[in-house]
Design an enzyme around this catalytic site. Structure first.
Site, mmCIF file in Angstrom:
data_model
loop_
_atom_site.group_PDB
_atom_site.id
_atom_site.type_symbol
_atom_site.label_atom_id
_atom_site.label_comp_id
_atom_site.label_asym_id
_atom_site.label_seq_id
_atom_site.Cartn_x
_atom_site.Cartn_y
_atom_site.Cartn_z
ATOM 1 N N HIS A 192 0.861 -1.185 0.000
ATOM 2 C CA HIS A 192 0.000 0.000 0.000
ATOM 3 C C HIS A 192 0.896 1.233 0.000
ATOM 4 O O HIS A 192 2.113 1.119 0.184
ATOM 5 C CB HIS A 192 -0.920 0.011 1.229
ATOM 6 C CG HIS A 192 -0.159 0.190 2.506
ATOM 7 N ND1 HIS A 192 0.439 -0.863 3.176
ATOM 8 C CD2 HIS A 192 0.155 1.303 3.211
ATOM 9 C CE1 HIS A 192 1.061 -0.406 4.246
ATOM 10 N NE2 HIS A 192 0.916 0.917 4.295
ATOM 11 N N HIS B 295 6.186 6.473 -0.543
ATOM 12 C CA HIS B 295 6.936 5.273 -0.891
ATOM 13 C C HIS B 295 6.115 4.036 -0.550
ATOM 14 O O HIS B 295 5.175 4.099 0.233
ATOM 15 C CB HIS B 295 8.277 5.234 -0.145
ATOM 16 C CG HIS B 295 8.116 5.047 1.326
ATOM 17 N ND1 HIS B 295 7.816 6.090 2.182
ATOM 18 C CD2 HIS B 295 8.177 3.929 2.092
ATOM 19 C CE1 HIS B 295 7.712 5.631 3.409
ATOM 20 N NE2 HIS B 295 7.924 4.321 3.384
#
Length: 183
Positions: A40, A125
């Site tokens: 995710h 990220h």
């Protein structure tokens, strides 16, 4: 309950990230790598939240996302956050105006609603692994493999909860907001 607001990827993207992670493992001495179902992109980590706060976070999400259409992210480079106890291997995301504005709007509304959150410099990220130690032959993760810079479709934003299952923490969506479809 520990919660965070995130982009939960579809299976195609999770499969792609899992393939990259599998390739990188071949060049590592050790590491704890993200399971496919847990990939995710966190937009705002909140931390522990009571039920009343979770209700307010859902309101914040509805308010901040009502005018946002679906958008795409572009995968960037690989990197490592060097920490005292752990190295975190990550895949970066190219700068994206929609994502930056969404992060900013959520932050403002969380402050207005007096919801405490973990406030740290935001660098979008995707965590691929923790406690990663590369073979000595490699200076950095971008030396390891070639990968395609795929586009990630973003159609929903999720409120995720960290829940323990079989001794491992998993991110589980507890609320989703669908973004408007582009015409």
């Amino acid at each position: 309950m520990r919660v965070y607001i995130a982009i939960d990827f579809d299976n195609n993207i999770k499969n792609y990230l899992d393939k990259i992670t599998s390739n990188i493992k071949n060049y590592c001495i050790e590491g704890s790598f993200t399971q496919k179902n847990n990939f995710h992109l966190t937009i705002r980590f909140i931390g522990e939240a009571a039920d009343t706060q979770i209700t307010r976070i859902k309101e914040i999400m509805d308010k901040s996302l009502q005018g946002i259409s679906s958008f795409e992210l572009l995968i960037g480079n690989l990197g490592i956050f060097k920490r005292k106890k752990t190295n975190i291997l990550w895949m970066g995301i190219e700068e994206n105006t929609v994502l930056s504005e969404l992060h900013k709007e959520l932050t403002i509304l969380l402050q207005e609603y007096k919801i405490p959150f973990y406030d740290k410099l935001y660098m979008p990220h995707i965590t691929l692994g923790r406690r990663v130690l590369l073979n000595e032959d490699y200076k950095g993760p971008n030396d390891l493999i070639k990968f395609e810079r795929v586009r990630i479709p973003v159609k929903t934003i999720s409120l995720m909860a960290s829940k323990e299952e079989n001794g491992k923490l998993n991110g589980v969506p507890i609320y989703r907001v669908n973004l408007k479809e582009l015409l």
